[in-house]
Design a protein around this motif. Structure first.
Motif, PDB file in Angstrom:
ATOM      1  N   PRO A 197       0.847  -1.126   0.060  1.00  0.00           N
ATOM      2  CA  PRO A 197      -0.187  -0.059  -0.147  1.00  0.00           C
ATOM      3  C   PRO A 197       0.742   1.321  -0.080  1.00  0.00           C
ATOM      4  N   ASP A 212     -10.683  -2.101 -11.133  1.00  0.00           N
ATOM      5  CA  ASP A 212     -11.888  -2.110 -10.191  1.00  0.00           C
ATOM      6  C   ASP A 212     -13.225  -2.118 -10.973  1.00  0.00           C
ATOM      7  N   ARG A 253      -9.483   2.080  -9.205  1.00  0.00           N
ATOM      8  CA  ARG A 253      -9.576   2.303  -7.944  1.00  0.00           C
ATOM      9  C   ARG A 253      -8.115   3.046  -7.905  1.00  0.00           C
ATOM     10  N   ARG A 271      -5.849   4.440  -5.001  1.00  0.00           N
ATOM     11  CA  ARG A 271      -5.227   4.398  -3.520  1.00  0.00           C
ATOM     12  C   ARG A 271      -3.929   5.304  -3.430  1.00  0.00           C
ATOM     13  N   TRP A 272      -4.202   6.208  -2.362  1.00  0.00           N
ATOM     14  CA  TRP A 272      -2.987   6.999  -2.235  1.00  0.00           C
ATOM     15  C   TRP A 272      -2.775   7.394  -0.752  1.00  0.00           C
ATOM     16  N   SER A 273      -1.650   7.880  -0.702  1.00  0.00           N
ATOM     17  CA  SER A 273      -0.992   8.370   0.928  1.00  0.00           C
ATOM     18  C   SER A 273      -0.261   9.735   0.473  1.00  0.00           C
ATOM     19  N   ASP A 326      -3.706   5.246   4.051  1.00  0.00           N
ATOM     20  CA  ASP A 326      -3.933   5.061   2.872  1.00  0.00           C
ATOM     21  C   ASP A 326      -5.407   5.517   2.677  1.00  0.00           C
ATOM     22  N   HIS A 327      -5.800   6.071   1.630  1.00  0.00           N
ATOM     23  CA  HIS A 327      -6.924   6.463   1.324  1.00  0.00           C
ATOM     24  C   HIS A 327      -7.509   6.058  -0.213  1.00  0.00           C
ATOM     25  N   SER A 328      -8.669   5.760  -0.443  1.00  0.00           N
ATOM     26  CA  SER A 328      -9.266   5.091  -1.569  1.00  0.00           C
ATOM     27  C   SER A 328     -10.349   5.818  -2.200  1.00  0.00           C
TER      28      SER A 328
END
Length: 456
Positions: free
Chosen positions: A305, A336, A341, A343-345, A382-384
């Motif tokens: 991640p 997805d 999708r 996903r990031w931080s 993490d964010h989605s």
């Protein structure tokens, strides 16, 4: 009743009176001499004050010229300050070509709009007539009647009929760079020796200013080329399309720490990173390169991640480097269902933009987290977010939006308006449009990376 003493007193009084009358004619002469002397002193004081004003004007002109950092601005400033110093209505600077025989550029000031329109079809002078005389004989030239000068070739149609001229050569590193021309004092008088001495002094400072700005330009170009060499060329990211742009800061010779990267991973997955190292020097540029390479290595090792990758990157940097504080966003875009999708931080970085097809751009606001190099033990969440087909993701650095005199929220709003307006452009044109019309003041370098998901 008068005695001898009274009789004897008369001659004495008479002599005194005669002496006073004898001196009276000298008083007007004394007054005249005093007035003449006072007049002379007044003239000297006036001349001294005038000289001081000219000197102060010259110093102000030199300072003004030295502040410019772009060559066209320097050349125009030289002309206008010379005009101000001697009270000239017209001024021009002719830059010589490589042969030194003709003018390759002509910067003029003082012409009205009507005069410029009348000369539009003629083009600028190439160095004939009296102008050519100064090119062939680069000594200061004062002409009281231009038509009477042996080298005069007349004026083209539509050209103002000039009568007087003051010309001075400008040298850079011992070679004549061009000639400064001034014409028509506002008081109608011809140029005098004082005008000449002031403009000669200005020309000396102008030569130094021109050389300095040329050196700045070489440094700026070198710094920009070095910075671009550190940035990657985006690889083939199919099925996605991507484009990126980097713009250096407006101030010459400033290296930046902005960077971007995009890395294709197995399974139609792409990793995207945008970052900004604090500082504007070689250390920031070197840190940017080392961080980018370390991050690439971690991603190719298997990654995980985005938050976990950033945590590992932060700990590695803290253990083996003394890099400056860095903000960054690391994202993964993966399949997805019918879309994708994200996903990031974030490590203290500005939020990315999402532009769904046919809708207004929106920021993906989340808790930004701490920048790299602050506290590697803090967790990085993490964010989605689901991303529909045909959507555009925009990652950028704060140089695109920041300006000290304006609230950051206002600049963020302006950027969403721009991104929405240009969203239908091809990606290369899209990122250029954002960089061309950005709401910042250009004091910082900027990087923009846009990625578009495939349409259905």
């Amino acid at each position: 009743m008068g005695g001898p003493d009274d009789i004897g007193a008369e001659p004495v009084m008479s002599e005194a009176g005669e002496g006073a009358h004898a001196r009276e004619p000298h008083l007007p002469d004394l007054h005249l001499r005093l007035r003449s002397e006072l007049g002379r002193i007044d003239d000297q004081l006036h001349a001294l004050l005038t000289a001081m004003d000219r000197l102060q004007g010259l110093l102000n002109a030199v300072v003004a010229i030295s502040r410019e950092v772009e060559l066209p601005a320097v050349l125009h400033r030289i002309v206008t300050t010379a005009m101000d110093l001697v009270g000239a209505r017209y001024g021009a600077l002719g830059v010589l070509d490589e042969s030194g025989d003709h003018l390759a550029q002509f910067i003029s000031a003082g012409l009205s709009e009507q005069e410029r329109a009348a000369l539009a079809e003629i083009g600028f002078p190439r160095g004939r007539g009296v102008l050519g005389h100064l090119i062939r004989h680069p000594e200061p030239l004062r002409v009281d009647r231009i038509p009477a000068h042996p080298s005069s070739a007349g004026f083209p149609p539509g050209h103002p009929r000039l009568r007087t001229l003051l010309g001075v050569a400008i040298s850079v590193r011992g070679e004549v760079y061009g000639d400064l021309y001034l014409s028509e004092r506002y008081d109608g008088q011809p140029f005098d020796a004082h005008d000449e001495s002031v403009v000669v002094a200005l020309a000396g400072a102008a030569g130094i200013a021109i050389e300095n700005v040329r050196l700045f330009e070489r440094v700026r170009i070198g710094a920009e080329q070095f910075q671009r060499l550190l940035l990657p060329k985006l690889p083939d990211l199919r099925p996605f399309t991507a484009a990126a742009v980097y713009r250096p800061a407006a101030e010459p010779s400033r290296l930046g720490g902005d960077w971007y990267d995009a890395i294709p991973l197995p399974g139609n997955v792409v990793a995207v990173v945008i970052g900004d190292v604090v500082g504007h020097d070689l250390r920031a540029a070197a840190a940017m390169a080392s961080i980018r390479n370390m991050l690439r290595a971690l991603l190719f090792e298997g990654g995980g991640p985005p938050g976990a990758v950033l945590t590992q990157l932060d700990r590695t940097l803290q253990a083996i480097t003394d890099n400056p504080v860095t903000t960054t966003t690391l994202a993964r875009i993966e399949p997805d269902g019918p879309g994708w999708r994200l996903r990031w931080s974030s490590a203290g970085h500005v939020p990315p933009l999402l532009i769904p097809p046919g809708r207004r751009a929106e920021y993906l606001f989340v808790e930004p987290g701490l920048p790299l190099g602050v506290d590697s033990e803090q967790p990085r969440p993490d964010h989605s977010r689901f991303v529909p087909p045909g959507a555009t993701l925009v990652f950028f650095t704060d140089g695109l939006i920041e300006r000290p005199d304006r609230p950051i929220d206002a600049s963020l709003d302006d950027l969403t308006t721009l991104a929405t307006a240009y969203a239908d452009l091809p990606l290369k044109d899209f990122v250029r449009a954002l960089a061309d019309h950005h709401p910042s003041d250009g004091h910082d370098d900027m990087a923009v990376l846009a990625l578009r998901t495939p349409s259905v």
